[in-house]
Scaffold this active site. Sequence first.
Site, PDB file in Angstrom:
ATOM      1  CB  THR A  29      25.108  76.926  41.253  1.00  9.45           C
ATOM      2  OG1 THR A  29      24.150  76.739  40.225  1.00  9.45           O
ATOM      3  CG2 THR A  29      26.199  77.840  40.737  1.00  9.45           C
ATOM      4  CB  SER A  76      17.535  72.626  43.578  1.00  4.34           C
ATOM      5  OG  SER A  76      17.360  73.775  42.789  1.00  4.34           O
ATOM      6  CB  THR A 109      19.588  79.317  43.315  1.00  7.59           C
ATOM      7  OG1 THR A 109      19.785  79.069  41.927  1.00  7.59           O
ATOM      8  CG2 THR A 109      20.871  79.706  43.990  1.00  7.59           C
TER       9      THR A 109
HETATM   10  N1  GLU Z   1      19.662  74.388  38.328  1.00  5.66           N
HETATM   11  C1  GLU Z   1      20.608  74.092  39.358  1.00  5.66           C
HETATM   12  C2  GLU Z   1      19.989  74.003  40.729  1.00  5.66           C
HETATM   13  O1  GLU Z   1      19.039  74.647  41.062  1.00  5.66           O
HETATM   14  C3  GLU Z   1      21.698  75.083  39.409  1.00  5.66           C
HETATM   15  C4  GLU Z   1      21.196  76.442  39.750  1.00  5.66           C
HETATM   16  C5  GLU Z   1      21.730  76.946  41.051  1.00  5.66           C
HETATM   17  O2  GLU Z   1      22.021  76.217  41.993  1.00  5.66           O
HETATM   18  O3  GLU Z   1      21.875  78.165  41.121  1.00  5.66           O
HETATM   19  O4  GLU Z   1      20.504  73.269  41.503  1.00  5.66           O
END
Ligand code: GLU
Length: 348
Positions: A29, A76, A109
Amino acid sequence: MKLTILLFAAFCASAADLPHVTIIATGGTIAGVQKSSTSTTNYKDSELAVDALIDAVPEVKDLAQINGVQFSNIGSENMNTSLLLRLSKLVTTLISNGSAEGIVITHGTDTLEESAFFLDVTYDMSAPVAMVAAMRPSTALSADGPFNIYEAVALASSKTAINRGVMMTLNDRIGSAVYTTKTNTRSVDTFKAVEQGYLGVFNDKTPVFYYYPARAYKKPFFDISGVDSLPKVDILYGHIDSDVTLVNNSISNGAKGIVVACTGDGSLPTTWKEIAKYWTESGVPIMRSSRTGSSYVAPGKDNLTLGEYSYLNSGNYNPQKARILLQLVLNEFGGSNSSLVQKFFDPY
Ligand code: GLU
């Protein structure tokens, strides 16, 4: 004129004196974009390149000499063991060949805590490694990414951060890779270690530490320099009506170890007595962890005891961190000596 030259010389000298920090971008994100500045859902993650992330925070150049590396650009949830092995080797190389004195890794995240934990147990040097992420895409009002990156660079370039292992930093907090976990699907204040708390906070750009990463466990270290893959370890989820035959499915699909995110402190329905048998017959260790999110699982459960058969428990590690540790232990020692494997999960 003379004064200008002197001031310029002083500026150059101080910029050249700043520590070298490499920012390794992996996606998430923090590199996400959304057409609307007021929407923080349904954005495209992993869009911006590392240079754009750095350009958004020119202030980091007052903290360190910055070098950017685009390692990947993926959500991720798509991180995997083979990428983690490469990432860990890259971090070790950059520090050991002197290109960097501190590392920042931007990441999604969702699995941040898993990658942080993997790096923590496969990286054995004193230079700080700060994992950083964001809950709001770069286009959002009050996007949290830029300030989080600023603080991560402050952390990676701080002498007070040396010898503290791999850390996670978001929302002005510094968390340990071992204990911190994502607790909320939306909030910028999502990363917490419910029992253990934070290692420290930021006072403007200064990291202020409360603790060294105290460990209830001996810090394990796994040398992965010659390793290109790790054994497959699955996580199964405990719940009302949970089906023990999933263990068999996992094993036939190639799992070399299984972690069960059990209810409570490691309880499973009595029908799961069979797990001990599966382990003995297949040689695949089965480990009980907890789906509750914090604290220990009980070492033994009478209702699951089946003759001489036994099973492992994950101690204080949550299922996703226990899975990674089990992969590394199985890779190095195999699964036949259960007390040796269990030792890595036991407190002192
Ligand atoms: N699902 C994506 C990831 O983990 C976006 C969520 C985020 O980074 O907060 O990369």
